[in-house]
Structures are given as C-alpha cells and as structure tokens.
Design an enzyme around this catalytic site. Structure first.
Site, short mmCIF file in Angstrom:
data_model
loop_
_atom_site.label_atom_id
_atom_site.label_comp_id
_atom_site.label_asym_id
_atom_site.label_seq_id
_atom_site.Cartn_x
_atom_site.Cartn_y
_atom_site.Cartn_z
N GLY A 88 -9.44 -62.77 -41.96
CA GLY A 88 -10.24 -61.78 -41.29
C GLY A 88 -10.50 -60.42 -42.14
O GLY A 88 -9.76 -60.18 -43.19
N GLY A 90 -9.50 -57.24 -43.10
CA GLY A 90 -8.62 -56.34 -42.86
C GLY A 90 -8.67 -55.04 -43.36
O GLY A 90 -7.89 -53.90 -42.82
N LYS A 111 -16.41 -51.17 -46.38
CA LYS A 111 -15.19 -51.27 -47.02
C LYS A 111 -14.25 -50.52 -47.33
O LYS A 111 -14.55 -49.58 -48.14
CB LYS A 111 -15.55 -52.56 -48.27
CG LYS A 111 -14.50 -53.20 -48.99
CD LYS A 111 -14.85 -54.22 -50.08
CE LYS A 111 -13.78 -55.05 -50.50
NZ LYS A 111 -14.35 -56.00 -51.68
N ASP A 123 -3.06 -50.89 -44.82
CA ASP A 123 -3.56 -49.79 -44.32
C ASP A 123 -5.02 -49.69 -43.98
O ASP A 123 -5.60 -48.83 -43.45
CB ASP A 123 -3.20 -48.66 -45.24
CG ASP A 123 -3.71 -48.74 -46.52
OD1 ASP A 123 -4.42 -49.51 -46.98
OD2 ASP A 123 -3.37 -47.90 -47.44
N GLY A 124 -5.61 -50.88 -44.37
CA GLY A 124 -7.08 -50.87 -44.02
C GLY A 124 -7.83 -50.11 -45.28
O GLY A 124 -9.13 -49.94 -44.91
N ASP A 250 -11.76 -67.77 -48.82
CA ASP A 250 -12.36 -66.64 -47.98
C ASP A 250 -13.37 -65.87 -48.70
O ASP A 250 -13.70 -64.78 -48.26
CB ASP A 250 -11.13 -66.11 -47.21
CG ASP A 250 -10.16 -65.53 -48.44
OD1 ASP A 250 -9.61 -66.21 -48.92
OD2 ASP A 250 -10.15 -64.46 -48.63
N ASN A 251 -13.34 -66.04 -50.31
CA ASN A 251 -14.31 -65.51 -51.12
C ASN A 251 -15.50 -66.11 -51.71
O ASN A 251 -15.98 -65.87 -52.62
CB ASN A 251 -13.48 -64.81 -52.28
CG ASN A 251 -12.41 -63.70 -51.90
OD1 ASN A 251 -12.53 -63.19 -50.84
ND2 ASN A 251 -11.26 -63.79 -52.81
#
Length: 491
Positions: A88, A90, A111, A123-124, A250-251
């Site tokens: 997901g 993140g 992003k 930490d996103g 996922d990419n």
C-alpha cells in the site's frame, strides 16, 4: 487568489477495502522549488496561483484543497520475487483526479506526505534527493516519448528526514493516468475476494481500456491490453538504455506507464548485464532482464484474473497462457523495429537483425557509450567522414568492419543521406539524465540549497533530440572519477 482543483474522486468511490482515508501530515515551512507550468496548464490548473504561498502549502501537503478526498491506496506485491500480502501507499496520498485538456483522467498524488496505515513503521516522508531524481527522470522520459507518470511540482517541507543522516524533506506532486498496479489485483487475490477483483477490473476497463467495454470476454481482453502495453513500454526502455531498477509487481502499472522512479538509471557504456540498484544484489532487474521480468509480473496479474476467466480452472489457465504468449512477439516486434530506426533502416530485410545484434555485441565488447554511439551514427549517416561514432569504441577497427556492412545495407534504401540523418536524430537522443549529472544536481540542492543546476538540467532534458550546442557538455559521458556505480531507493 484561491487554488482550485476541479477534483473528481472515482477511486475513492470504490469500496473501503480498496484504500484507507488519510490526510497528508502538515509540514513546518513549505516552499515550492519547482512547478511544471506546462503540465499545470494541461491539467486545467492555474500555474500563477499554484506558485503562491497557498499553492505551496497544498503541494507540500500542509493544506488539503477543497474537493479532495485524500486516500492511501491498498496493494500487495512481489518484491524481488518474494510476496508481501500488504504493502500500500506508505508515504503517498492520492488527493483526487482531474480531467485534463485532452479529456484524460489524471491522478494527482502527493509523494512523501507523511505516514499512512500502510507505512509499516516508516516515517512516510521523502528526502529531497529522491524527489529531485523522480522529477528529473520522469520528465526526461516524457520528453523521450515514453509513457510515464509526470511530475507537477517539488516542494521542500522545512523539516528534515532521517536516513543515514539528516536530510532536507520534500514532497513530489505526481500525476498519473492512475496508480493501479499489478499489486492492486494481488491484494484482493490473496484474500480470495473475487468480487473486489471484478470490481477493480471493471474500473480499470472503464478508465484505461474503454474500447473493451463491449467486448464479449472483457477480462480476457483486459489482460491482453495490459500485456501489449507492458511489452511496448519495456521495448521503449531498452531503446534508450533505461534500467528501472525495482520492477516489483507493486511498481508495475496497469495503465502501461513507467511508475516509481527509485534506483533507476540510464546506462553509459552498453552492458546488457548492467545493474545500478543497490538493493538488486542478484541482478534480477538488470537491463537485459527487464522483458523477462515484465512477463513474470504479467503472469502474476493473469493469476489474479483467473476466477474471472472461467469456473473451470484448466480452461482459465489455458486461456491466460495463450494471452501471455503474445508478449514475446509484441516486445520483439517493437524492440526490433525501434532498433532498425536507430540505425536508419526504413524497411526490413533478411539479415537486419543480425546486423543490429553485431553492433550491440561490438558495443558491449568495446564499452561504447549507448546513447552517443547511436546519436553519432546519425551524424555518420549524413556524412560518411564523421568518425565520432567510431571514437566510442576501444577498438575502432571493430566499428569499421561493422560500418562497412551498414553502409552497404543503407545504400539499398531510397532515402537521401540527409533524410536518414534527420530520421535517426529524431529517435536517438543527444541528452539523457546521466547518473553523474543527476547526482551533481542533487548535491547542489541538498548541500547548498542551490537549484540553478537542477533548473538548467531540466531545461536541457526537455529537448533531448535537439543539438543544443550551448549545453553540449550535458551529452558527455562521465569521466572515470565521475561514474555512478550504484543508485539508491531513497525510502
């Protein structure tokens, strides 16, 4: 002036299991460092307003604009062959969608905008370096004519992120046809949620493959469409020497766009086994492996779609294999056609593929620069006395032997030398985002808060096929001490 995004939110209208609702985490002191003004206009946005302090707050995630419905998308994925059932977004938040001036629906995503329920203890946030890298490379890919996500803006946050050291934090505003991936289907397949797979497939068809809406077997046709786009995309990558570096499922975008510019790189010297990514220790995603990996990823997508193909597992598998079987020919046709254009051939004759392969073999053996060899070959097409292509080879005699055969072959075609040169220069770029240049730009920004090199580099890369004599140095390969041997993900 008020910043206005004419948002629509079709993805957040899907069931709650598709995403998590989460707002960007506010930042201390947002400052816009780059706005892609032509893209803003294409999206129907006002660039003058986006460049105001209010616009900077939105583009850095401090303020959520009216009409946005911010979400983090759910997906799973195979990472270097190992399946992770929940990944997901993140460190990204999808604000919403806009319809651009061509009538195409585009996601607008932040992003590096802070943690989400999918952050997995991260930490996103994003550091400035990876944000600048994605801006540079994604916009260069667009200028090269390769399907890609775009970069609308880069902003610094006034905060630091901790990686190996403290680094300036930044946010990239990314634009995509969508952010739906092979891993999005895998998220529901591993949970055996066939209804969600069907719902997702219907959404993808309506958004990306509307020509399939009336198809007798739309899910078969969907897989075929994704196979065709991915085969074409990877062929285009190889034709410019691009290495994605992290081709996890996922990419892998369902729309056929290049997505997630992490440890990506462009080759200097031609080497089919070239790897730059620091995390690709086994060379899984090496330059020449990319077609094979793309097919592997598409096979994972096919597995997800099997329940929609037939209740008879054997029949479903057989049909999926038949559809996947088209990948090889589609890729090969696109790649070989592109190579013929790169060496100035307008027709196809017996022996052409061998002629091209012999050039590539000689380039690999002689450490010839990939970009400059083809570009300078165009010069030689216009002037047989031009020897800059020859100069790329450690053993120039290896080029001489090949060039003799090449001139014999081009003599069989009716085009003039000038026509051939123009056609070759139209497909062989002079300027690419060379790794040492990207790193120099990042260091100037991170260490000195100097974005002048970044601005100039982006300007040059926007016209990759033009000569630009004032910026000729940007075409030069790195000196030995300038070579970048590894690139990094940045997470």
């Amino acid at each position: 002036m008020t910043v206005h995004f004419p948002f629509q939110n079709s993805y957040s209208a899907l069931p709650d299991s598709f995403f998590a609702r989460v707002a960007p985490t506010p930042v201390a002191a947002p400052r816009l460092i780059k706005l892609n003004r032509p893209l803003a206009v294409q999206l129907g946005l006002d660039p003058d307003v986006l460049e105001t302090p209010e616009g900077a707050e939105i583009l850095a995630g401090k303020t959520v604009p009216a009409g946005a419905d911010p979400i983090a998308m759910a997906y799973a994925g195979h990472q270097f062959g190992q399946f992770v059932p929940q990944l997901g977004d993140g460190r990204a938040v999808l604000l919403g969608e806009v319809i651009d001036k061509d009538g195409i629906r585009r996601d607008i995503q932040l992003k590096g905008s802070g943690p989400t329920p999918f952050s997995r203890r991260g930490d996103g946030r994003a550091a400035l370096g990876p944000v600048l890298r994605e801006y540079i490379v994604s916009e260069a890919m667009f200028a090269l004519g390769i399907p890609t996500t775009r970069s609308l803006a880069a902003a610094v946050t006034g905060e630091h992120v901790i990686r190996e050291t403290a680094l300036p934090g930044a946010v990239l505003t990314r634009v995509a046809s969508s952010h739906i991936r092979v891993g999005t289907f895998q998220f529901f397949a591993v949970r055996r949620d066939t209804d969600a797979i069907r719902r997702l497939a219907d959404h993808v068809i309506a958004r990306h493959y509307p020509e399939l809406l009336g198809a007798e077997r739309p899910y078969h046709a969907l897989l075929g469409g994704v196979v065709a786009r991915q085969a074409d995309l990877v062929a285009r990558w190889l034709l410019v020497g691009f290495i994605h570096g992290v081709m996890n499922t996922d990419n892998s975008s369902i729309s056929g766009e290049t997505i997630d510019y992490g440890p990506c790189a462009f080759m200097d010297a031609y080497n089919p086994s070239q790897v730059f990514s620091s995390i690709d220790e086994m060379g899984r995603y090496a330059y020449a492996n990319q077609p094979r990996i793309a097919l592997w990823n598409l096979t994972r997508l096919a597995e997800c779609l099997l329940p929609l193909f037939s209740e008879d597992q054997e029949k479903a598998v057989a049909k999926a294999q038949d559809i996947l079987g088209a990948f090889s020919d589609t890729f090969s046709d696109g790649y070989q056609a592109g190579l013929r254009k790169k060496i100035g051939l307008f027709t196809e004759r017996d022996g052409d593929n061998a002629l091209i392969q012999d050039l590539l073999d000689a380039m690999a053996k002689n450490q010839a620069d990939f970009t400059l060899t083809f570009r300078k070959l165009g010069d030689a097409a216009g002037d047989p006395a031009a020897d800059d292509a020859r100069a790329q080879f450690m053993d120039p005699a290896a080029f001489d032997e090949w060039a003799r055969r090449w001139h014999e072959r081009t003599a069989l075609e009716p085009q003039t030398a000038a026509e051939r040169q123009a056609a070759m220069h139209a497909v062989n770029p002079m300027f690419i985002p060379r790794n040492h240049r990207v790193e120099a730009v990042i260091q100037a920004a991170v260490n000195d808060d100097d974005y002048t090199p970044f601005e100039e580099f982006v300007k040059v890369l926007a016209k990759p096929f033009e000569g630009q004599p004032d910026y000729a140095a940007y075409a030069d390969p790195p000196l030995p001490e300038q070579r970048v041997l590894q690139t990094f993900c940045g997470t």
